[in-house]
Design an enzyme around this catalytic site. Structure first.
Site, PDB file in Angstrom:
ATOM      1  N   SER A   1       0.863  -1.180   0.000  1.00 40.34           N
ATOM      2  CA  SER A   1       0.000   0.000   0.000  1.00 40.34           C
ATOM      3  C   SER A   1       0.896   1.224   0.000  1.00 40.34           C
ATOM      4  O   SER A   1       2.097   1.147   0.309  1.00 40.34           O
ATOM      5  CB  SER A   1      -0.865  -0.013   1.266  1.00 40.34           C
ATOM      6  OG  SER A   1      -1.430   1.247   1.527  1.00 40.34           O
TER       7      SER A   1
ATOM      8  N   TYR B   1      -1.783  -0.802  10.409  1.00 40.81           N
ATOM      9  CA  TYR B   1      -1.763  -1.102   8.980  1.00 40.81           C
ATOM     10  C   TYR B   1      -0.446  -0.645   8.352  1.00 40.81           C
ATOM     11  O   TYR B   1       0.190  -1.386   7.589  1.00 40.81           O
ATOM     12  CB  TYR B   1      -2.942  -0.408   8.312  1.00 40.81           C
ATOM     13  CG  TYR B   1      -3.097  -0.662   6.830  1.00 40.81           C
ATOM     14  CD1 TYR B   1      -3.640  -1.860   6.371  1.00 40.81           C
ATOM     15  CD2 TYR B   1      -2.746   0.305   5.899  1.00 40.81           C
ATOM     16  CE1 TYR B   1      -3.806  -2.088   5.009  1.00 40.81           C
ATOM     17  CE2 TYR B   1      -2.915   0.093   4.544  1.00 40.81           C
ATOM     18  CZ  TYR B   1      -3.449  -1.110   4.106  1.00 40.81           C
ATOM     19  OH  TYR B   1      -3.604  -1.331   2.762  1.00 40.81           O
TER      20      TYR B   1
END
Length: 274
Positions: free
Chosen positions: A138, A151
């Site tokens: 990501s 995350y």
């Protein structure tokens, strides 16, 4: 040469489902791995193209389950050409509100899930002297912003694993690519919310984009990156610009991220009145 073989974890939705569609359209034989067997079956049945797709329940937190999926492909086709370690989860909220169970869950899926995929697929690719591993990270693996700290932690690990492994794998004829998209239009944008934070608005505003990335467009660009053995794929263009700015001026980006977190907290603590 016969059609390529591939495994996509997290293939039952989002980026994974888009990767399955792109691979089948390209003529590949694809195993759609997902914790939800019904979702995997639906994606496998609906993927159009000259290739084929079969559903398989795969819990990426289980090393044995991932190994069994790889072994099954090799037993049937004699090799594994593409391993997409794509399954992932997210949590959005203040770090102090996360439980240890949530920390363990995100590490188990986002980090150990990738490790299990690499551990199962990479030795086979070394033996066959070919193959490509694609790990979904990501923009959170390249840049850091609070309220998604768990995350960001896991996706930084995936980026580091991928870039390091790539330097080893080249000697064996094996490629490694890490995918670092900004917000993609998938169900994950609306999951993992803790308290009153709202993921979709958070991710879009935080990454400076008005619309999320189309998953099918991203999937096609991932396959193009594999074809050219690119080390890292960052999408869309705004994300690449932000990444370059972050490398040139990390202090500035940190300041902007701190202000963004403060703004998000203020919006949650003092929501606008009707």
């Amino acid at each position: 040469m016969s059609a390529r073989t591939a495994i996509v974890t997290g293939g039952g939705s989002g980026i994974g489902a888009a990767l399955v569609r792109a691979l089948v359209a390209d003529g590949a034989h694809v195993v759609v791995g997902d914790l939800d067997p019904d979702a995997a079956a639906q994606v496998a049945a609906s993927a159009p193209g000259p290739g084929t797709a079969v559903a398989r329940q795969v819990d990426v937190t289980s090393a044995a389950a991932v190994q069994e999926a790889v072994d099954a492909v090799v037993a049937e086709h004699g090799r594994l050409d593409l391993m997409f370690n794509n399954a992932g989860i997210t949590f959005l909220g203040n770090t102090e509100d996360l439980t240890l169970d949530q920390w363990n869950a995100i590490i188990d899926v986002n980090v150990r899930g990738v490790v299990h995929g690499v551990h199962a697929a990479y030795p086979q690719m070394i033996r066959q002297r070919s193959g490509h591993i694609v790990n979904t990270a990501s923009m959170g693996g390249l840049m850091a912003a609070g309220l998604m700290t768990s995350y960001v932690t896991t996706k930084h690990a995936v980026v580091g694993l991928s870039l390091a492994l790539r330097t080893e794998a080249a000697a064996h004829g094996v490629g490694v690519t890490v995918v670092c998209p900004a917000a993609v239009d998938t169900p994950i944008l609306d999951k993992g919310e803790i308290g009153r934070y709202r993921g979709r608005d958070f991710y879009l505003e935080g990454q400076g984009v008005k619309e999320p990335v189309d998953p099918d467009l991203l999937a096609r660009r991932v396959l193009a990156a594999v074809a050219t053995n690119r080390p890292i794929l960052i999408e869309p263009r705004q994300a690449r610009v932000a990444w370059r700015i972050g490398r040139l001026a990390p202090g500035f980006v940190n300041t902007m991220a701190t202000r963004f977190v403060a703004k998000q907290r203020a919006g949650v603590l003092d929501p606008p009145t009707a």
